[in-house]
Design a protein around this motif. Sequence first.
Motif, PDB file in Angstrom:
ATOM      1  N   ARG A 118       0.182   4.152   2.445  1.00  0.00           N
ATOM      2  CA  ARG A 118       0.520   3.903   3.851  1.00  0.00           C
ATOM      3  C   ARG A 118       2.018   4.018   4.070  1.00  0.00           C
ATOM      4  O   ARG A 118       2.462   4.391   5.162  1.00  0.00           O
ATOM      5  CB  ARG A 118       0.016   2.537   4.287  1.00  0.00           C
ATOM      6  CG  ARG A 118      -1.490   2.366   4.154  1.00  0.00           C
ATOM      7  CD  ARG A 118      -1.929   0.984   4.584  1.00  0.00           C
ATOM      8  NE  ARG A 118      -3.328   0.744   4.246  1.00  0.00           N
ATOM      9  CZ  ARG A 118      -3.974  -0.393   4.493  1.00  0.00           C
ATOM     10  NH1 ARG A 118      -3.344  -1.390   5.093  1.00  0.00           N
ATOM     11  NH2 ARG A 118      -5.244  -0.532   4.138  1.00  0.00           N
TER      12      ARG A 118
ATOM     13  N   HIS B 271       0.862  -1.177   0.000  1.00  0.00           N
ATOM     14  CA  HIS B 271       0.000   0.000   0.000  1.00  0.00           C
ATOM     15  C   HIS B 271       0.902   1.231   0.000  1.00  0.00           C
ATOM     16  O   HIS B 271       1.462   1.607   1.033  1.00  0.00           O
ATOM     17  CB  HIS B 271      -0.902   0.001   1.227  1.00  0.00           C
ATOM     18  CG  HIS B 271      -1.850  -1.142   1.285  1.00  0.00           C
ATOM     19  ND1 HIS B 271      -2.995  -1.202   0.520  1.00  0.00           N
ATOM     20  CD2 HIS B 271      -1.821  -2.294   2.004  1.00  0.00           C
ATOM     21  CE1 HIS B 271      -3.646  -2.335   0.782  1.00  0.00           C
ATOM     22  NE2 HIS B 271      -2.951  -3.012   1.665  1.00  0.00           N
TER      23      HIS B 271
ATOM     24  N   THR C 230       0.546  -0.970  11.581  1.00  0.00           N
ATOM     25  CA  THR C 230       0.028  -0.608  10.261  1.00  0.00           C
ATOM     26  C   THR C 230       0.221  -1.759   9.290  1.00  0.00           C
ATOM     27  O   THR C 230       1.332  -2.289   9.174  1.00  0.00           O
ATOM     28  CB  THR C 230       0.729   0.651   9.720  1.00  0.00           C
ATOM     29  OG1 THR C 230       0.561   1.723  10.649  1.00  0.00           O
ATOM     30  CG2 THR C 230       0.160   1.052   8.369  1.00  0.00           C
TER      31      THR C 230
END
Length: 529
Positions: free
Chosen positions: A198, A195, A253
């Motif tokens: 992110r 991602h 995360t």
Amino acid sequence: MTLGLFRAITKLLPNPVLLCGADGRILAANPAAGRCDSRLVPGASLLEVATDDASLRSHLATWLRSGNPVPGAVTVKDADGRIRRFRCHGARAQWFDGPLPAAQLHLVQTDGADQFVALSQQVAALNREVAFRRSLEGERTRLLAAEQATRTQLQRLYALTAALASAVSLTEVARAVTGAAPAALGATAVGLRLHSTRLVPPLQPGEHLPRAVDFTDLDHPTASVAHWPSPDPEPRSDPDPAAFTLPLEADGTRLGLLAVYGTDPATSGDHATAVAQQIAQALRRAGLHEHEHRVAERLQRSLLPPQPHVAGLDAATAYAPGSDLLSVGGDWYDVYDIDAEHIGLSIGDVAGHGLREATLMAQITAALRNIVPRCGTHPTTVLEELNTFLGRYHPGHMVTACYLVFHRPTRTLTYAAAGHPPPLLVHADGSSTYLDQATRPPLGPIHGIPYRHAAVTLAKDDTLLLYTDGLIERRREEITIGLQRLTACARTTTGLNLAELCDRFLHHHPDAAFPDDRALLAARFPTTD
């Protein structure tokens, strides 16, 4: 031969001779056998007489299979409880035509000093020792193989750790993973599904990482690189059935997935999880570096003065931040429309990196825009006033700079340098000359330095290249090598426009790491009719 002939032949022999059936029963015996032990007579069972019937059964089976005498041993306990040991040779009685096969045994009673018994005992002990040593050797081989496999796995894991530790950018981390992780995991290949938003938060809406990075971007899939049918933020399985995936998480995360090809997930276990965690930490670190690097680059570009439009001047600029620096720097370039006959140019670099150096660079460019309109036709005076400004308001700082002024009517370029790399004058045929005849110490540390100038006349197709030291300096390399590399690049710029020329010089050494910022200003002074 018959039993009667057997008895007749063995009657006079001094040692016992027996004929035993396959069941251990004595079929015939000579008189010497009865004299040794009254139980060694026809009809008796040799297995019942022997103290170790299991060993005797083994010997008997061997004798019945052999056509030639095979050595063995028989131990019996007589009626008085004494142990009698016999060494014997036995073989199948080929002449016997009874319902069961029979073995013909020749026994010799032994004592404790009998060499045959001692040798047999030694052979037995040796066989036991050989078997034990073979068992130990097999165990040792197994342990060595396990140790070697563990050492190899640790070496591969260390190679991955070293590659990740030396990787700074996301591209470098991705290449380290695809290069070293397969061996560490015992796989044929691995792939990253990440991602990007992110890892590197966008600085403005719609912005995303360039496709130089070597991974599948789950947030911005494209037809050329994406393997997912849609940008699902949490894909449940890898579309490739040959792969299994490991989650990549750092600081709470979910960064993406590591796809592993060519290995059984059941055999990976905790080791694969640990590798995935290590990769996730490296990706998190590289993402933060990438974000801070882009913020610093954007701030640096915003501090550079805008390029004015000056009649009689064609110019192009380029800037690239250092590859391993996060802080903003102090590189600048600028152009000045002094009057109808003169054009001024400057380039410089504040020593160090950080917000203070960038702020000083902005103040220097502002000071130059105040100094140049007053004395911009005299390069030495410009540098002397700038040196006075630094000594008065910014003591302790060091700045390298070069100021040049072009006289339109005569096409004369006058220049002065203060510790700065010499400008490069590139001719139309690709040959080049360094303007290095007016070099003096840097600005700042020493007050009252008398700067000097030099002049050169420009041909109509000459190109002036101003640059900062990040373009030529490399760690553990003499600066003369960088200067030679720059002149070699100049020979490849024939026919390029200024923007192409700047790009060529900016990336003339693509495999090098650039520890410092690179700022370029390329200028041409076309003739006017």
